[in-house]
Write an enzyme that holds these catalytic residues in place. Structure first.
Site, PDB file in Angstrom:
ATOM      1  N   SER A 102      55.971  45.297  39.608  1.00  0.00           N
ATOM      2  CA  SER A 102      56.504  44.017  39.152  1.00  0.00           C
ATOM      3  C   SER A 102      55.505  42.872  39.263  1.00  0.00           C
ATOM      4  CB  SER A 102      57.769  43.660  39.943  1.00  0.00           C
ATOM      5  OG  SER A 102      57.477  43.546  41.321  1.00  0.00           O
ATOM      6  N   LYS A 150      64.999  38.420  44.176  1.00  0.00           N
ATOM      7  CA  LYS A 150      63.830  37.619  43.810  1.00  0.00           C
ATOM      8  C   LYS A 150      64.219  36.189  43.454  1.00  0.00           C
ATOM      9  CE  LYS A 150      61.144  41.600  42.259  1.00  0.00           C
ATOM     10  NZ  LYS A 150      60.526  42.318  41.119  1.00  0.00           N
TER      11      LYS A 150
END
Length: 802
Positions: free
Chosen positions: A699, A742
């Site tokens: 990511s 996140k």
């Protein structure tokens, strides 16, 4: 002793060379003076005897002679004995045999030819040295030792024979009959000509054998005494049992003080198969002597079976609104798991209302996996669930468990065997339908003792746990009505087969507003009680609690926040003890510095991204979401390799993301207006700070690409922007996981804009509304969109650079 033998032993006598047929003896050593019968079934023995008979007096002796040579482990000895064939005939069993008497030692020479099929060899008669006084002394000592050994063995008929031998050499050779000497020891006696040497070694061996006999006799006496004691005890106990039986008939009272297991088992209401197994063990107990160790094992097993709550079940609380009120009172947020519990209760209530009982042998149990960072309330949630459902609660700690027997129990054949933790949890709960919390299931280990996660497959499978078998109990235990809650921090550490049997519920952390509510309603009252304070003695404003959560403890859970509150209360208690504060203390945001110091977590994105080459990314760890900075730098031309250098303890996947980002910019830099020609002559260094923390995952690809593009273009990355996503070689932004965690991390760090892959748009439904309102989430599908949104405009970048 014959004149011939005396002549051979005289000092300086001439040695005689004889040619004789060789008779090999497998695993047998014959010393001079011994008489042995040899069966003629063996071809080598028969050939040697026949050759000796055919040769007649070829060796100078009227009698047929052979050379007896030991053959140990297939190897011929270098010495043997000359044997005289005394008689050839049949034994009592009808077998052909020859009786051979050994006369003197001989050294084996070279082979030769002779009559018959036997092997003929040349042999030199060994000359023994003269017998001295030392040999006579050793002979007397050995004679006394041999007499003692014969007496202890009960061989009284041989004692007189030993006492009648006066020649030391003949006495030493008599040891060939000793059964306690090995063939190797007898071969040494055969090869040693000096009688004194042989007797000295025999004295040592005899003493060692006597010591062994003494030890064996001591052990035999101890064993005999123990057996006699057990027999006496057994007889006395039988007599005592008979006396108690007579007394019971006279008084009408039970004579035995032991529990009547048969009556207990028959009245316990056990399931049919369990009752059958228990009665079989009771029968075995009644047939077994009280002195047998198996009695204790059977009684322990029966006690365990009888202690289990086979027919006890608590009534579920079907007040759905009341259950939701209990969950809301104990925990703020966590709507997913609360809704799942309410759904379970609603379905169970509907089945009860419509008269639906057990279906296919299974009840309506459930298995939920609560996965999230530390401190979000996974463990405490289990108690709240049990209280809301009206069930008993039991916690099973699995962290660090490596033995499969901890789950399924030990076999009863082992000393100290116990049932597994699942059975013990059912026994501890007191009902067959408790809420069982399997804590830290992701921290189970495995080694040579087995894999505990494999043992949990049957426990946590709703399709088969109604017939769970524990190794200790060895009877079926119905776990289908148990509500299993398992907790874990890292989803990837749970085996796929085990995770497939559980319903996953994620607890991704709290927002700042939820932390304030938890601190005000739960943490502060609990810490006031632990500090010995009354409610209202110390109050903290919501602004102070919010600042504690945002600037002093940046975490997904609330453990660190609770520690800060406890620290403040301890300082208040210390000041009150020294009369520095009054009884009523109110703490606002400006007073936090006095109690917990200056803030440790302040917004740093603007400072870190002030220069080109630094981008803000988002990552997920075992502790929740984290903000991740990626830094890129170019080396001077000609000072290093034009390849990329990666630092920061990165995993293989993250290193590959950096390679992909660099390859994409090299191939598409011209279209993006980037001076990619610098990449051909300059080395690129990509660093992710906090190098002591391992990092991995795809990511960060978008973040690395943005950092490199910022470095090449000279345009800094916007300080309020964070990003996440995997990048492909063609510039596509691919979806990733952990979006909710996140975004919560970005919100805690004070960021306002987050770039995520467009294919992760459905994940935004799980994000709390307050976080979605505070953040501007931009969906991107190509790297060019990321660069347009993340990099500062050209004019502003030049101003910043100036």
């Amino acid at each position: 002793m014959s004149d011939y033998d005396s002549t051979l032993r005289c000092e300086g006598a001439m040695t005689e060379l004889l040619t004789l047929p060789m008779l090999p003896l497998d695993d047998l050593v014959v010393l001079p003076g011994m008489v042995v019968p040899l069966q003629l079934a063996d071809s080598e023995i028969r050939s040697a005897v026949e050759a000796a008979q055919l040769s007649g007096g070829r060796s100078g002796d009227a009698q047929a002679q052979v050379l007896l040579v030991p053959r140990l482990d297939g190897k011929y000895a270098t010495s043997g004995t000359i044997g005289v064939i005394e008689q050839v005939g049949r034994m009592r069993g009808g077998e052909h045999a020859a009786v051979v008497r050994a006369t003197v030692r001989a050294r084996i020479g070279t082979g030769t030819t002779g009559p018959g099929a036997a092997l003929w060899v040349e042999a030199t008669i060994s000359v023994e040295p003269p017998v001295g006084e030392r040999a006579h002394e050793l002979a007397r000592e050995y004679k006394s030792l041999a007499t003692i050994i014969l007496q202890q063995r009960g061989a009284w008929q041989f004692v007189d024979s030993v006492q009648g031998i006066s020649d030391p050499a003949a006495l030493a050779d008599l040891a060939g009959y000793a059964p306690y000497l090995t063939n190797e020891q007898k071969l040494w006696l055969l090869e040693t000509a000096d009688p004194a040497e042989r007797l000295e070694r025999l004295v040592d061996w005899s003493r060692e054998h006597l010591a062994e006999l003494d030890v064996a006799e001591t052990i035999r006496k101890d064993v005999q005494e123990g057996m006699d004691k057990q027999q006496r005890e057994f007889l006395l106990r039988q007599q005592l049992s008979a006396i108690r039986k007579e007394l019971s008939e006279l008084t009408g009272k039970a004579a035995s003080q032991d529990p009547d297991y048969r009556a207990r088992v028959e009245t316990a209401g056990l399931p049919d198969k369990v009752l059958e197994a228990a009665l079989a063990e009771v029968d075995k107990l009644e047939r077994t002597s009280d002195q047998s160790p198996e009695v204790g094992w059977i009684r322990t097993w029966l006690d365990t079976i009888l202690d289990l709550p086979w027919n006890t079940r608590t009534d579920d609380a079907y007040d759905i609104a009341g259950a939701r009120a209990v969950l809301d009172a104990d925990h703020a947020g966590l709507d997913d798991v609360k809704e799942r519990i309410i759904e379970y209760l609603a379905v169970r209530r509907r089945r009860v209302d419509r008269g639906m009982g057990v279906i296919g042998g299974r009840r309506s149990g459930a298995v939920l996996a609560l996965v999230g960072p530390p401190g979000v309330g996974k463990t405490s949630l289990g108690e709240s669930v049990a209280r809301a459902m009206g069930r008993n609660f039991v916690r099973v700690a699995l962290g660090g468990v490596r033995d499969e027997a901890e789950i399924r129990g030990h076999r009863r054949t082992y000393v100290g065997a116990l049932p597994g933790r699942i059975v013990r949890a059912i026994k501890e709960s007191g009902s067959m339908n408790p809420v069982v919390l399997l804590d830290e299931v992701d921290k189970l280990g495995s080694d040579y003792r087995g894999d505990p996660t494999a043992a949990l497959l049957e426990v946590l499978d709703p399709a088969q746990n109604h017939t769970f078998r524990d190794h200790y109990l060895e009877v079926e235990l119905d776990l289908s009505d148990v509500l299993f809650l398992s907790t874990a921090n890292v989803l990837e550490s749970i085996p796929a087969a085990l995770l497939d049997r559980m319903e996953l519920v994620r607890l991704d952390g709290y927002t700042e507003e939820e932390k304030i509510t938890i601190a005000r309603d739960h943490l502060l009252p609990r810490q006031l009680e632990r500090a010995g304070m009354e409610a209202g003695e110390v109050t903290m404003s919501d602004e102070a609690l919010g600042r504690l959560a945002a600037e002093y403890s940046r975490e997904a859970g609330v453990r660190d926040l609770e520690r800060l509150i406890a620290r403040i209360l301890r300082k208040v208690a210390a000041k009150a003890a020294m009369s520095e504060v009054t009884e009523q203390v109110s703490i606002g945001p400006e007073g936090l510095v006095e109690y917990v110091g200056r803030p440790r977590h302040t917004p740093e994105s603007a400072e870190r991204t002030a220069v080109p080459g630094v981008a803000t990314g988002l990552a997920v760890t075992g502790a929740g979401g984290e903000v991740l900075f990626v830094e890129a730098a170019l080396a001077e031309a000609g000072t290093g390799s034009p390849e990329v250098t990666l630092t920061g303890q990165l995993g293989d996947v993250m290193k590959e993301s950096a390679q992909i980002a660099l390859s994409y910019l090299r191939s598409h830099g011209a279209l993006l207006g980037l001076p990619v020609s610098d990449l051909a002559s300059h080395g690129v260094h990509v660093h992710v700070p906090a190098g002591a923390v391992p990092k991995d995952g795809p990511s960060a690809g978008v973040t690395m690409t943005t950092a490199l593009a910022s470095l090449l273009s000279g345009r800094p990355v916007r300080s309020d922007v964070a990003m996440t996503g995997e990048v492909s070689l063609t510039g596509r932004v691919l979806p990733i996981g952990g979006v909710k965690q996140k975004l919560l991390a970005a919100h805690r760090a004070g960021l306002t804009t987050v770039l995520i892959p467009s294919r992760n748009e459905p994940d935004l439904d799980d994000v709390p509304a307050t976080v979605r309102e505070a953040l501007t989430v931009r969906l991107v599908s190509d790297v060019r969109e990321v660069l347009e949104l993340a990099l500062e405009p050209v004019g502003l970048a030049q101003t910043v650079a100036a």
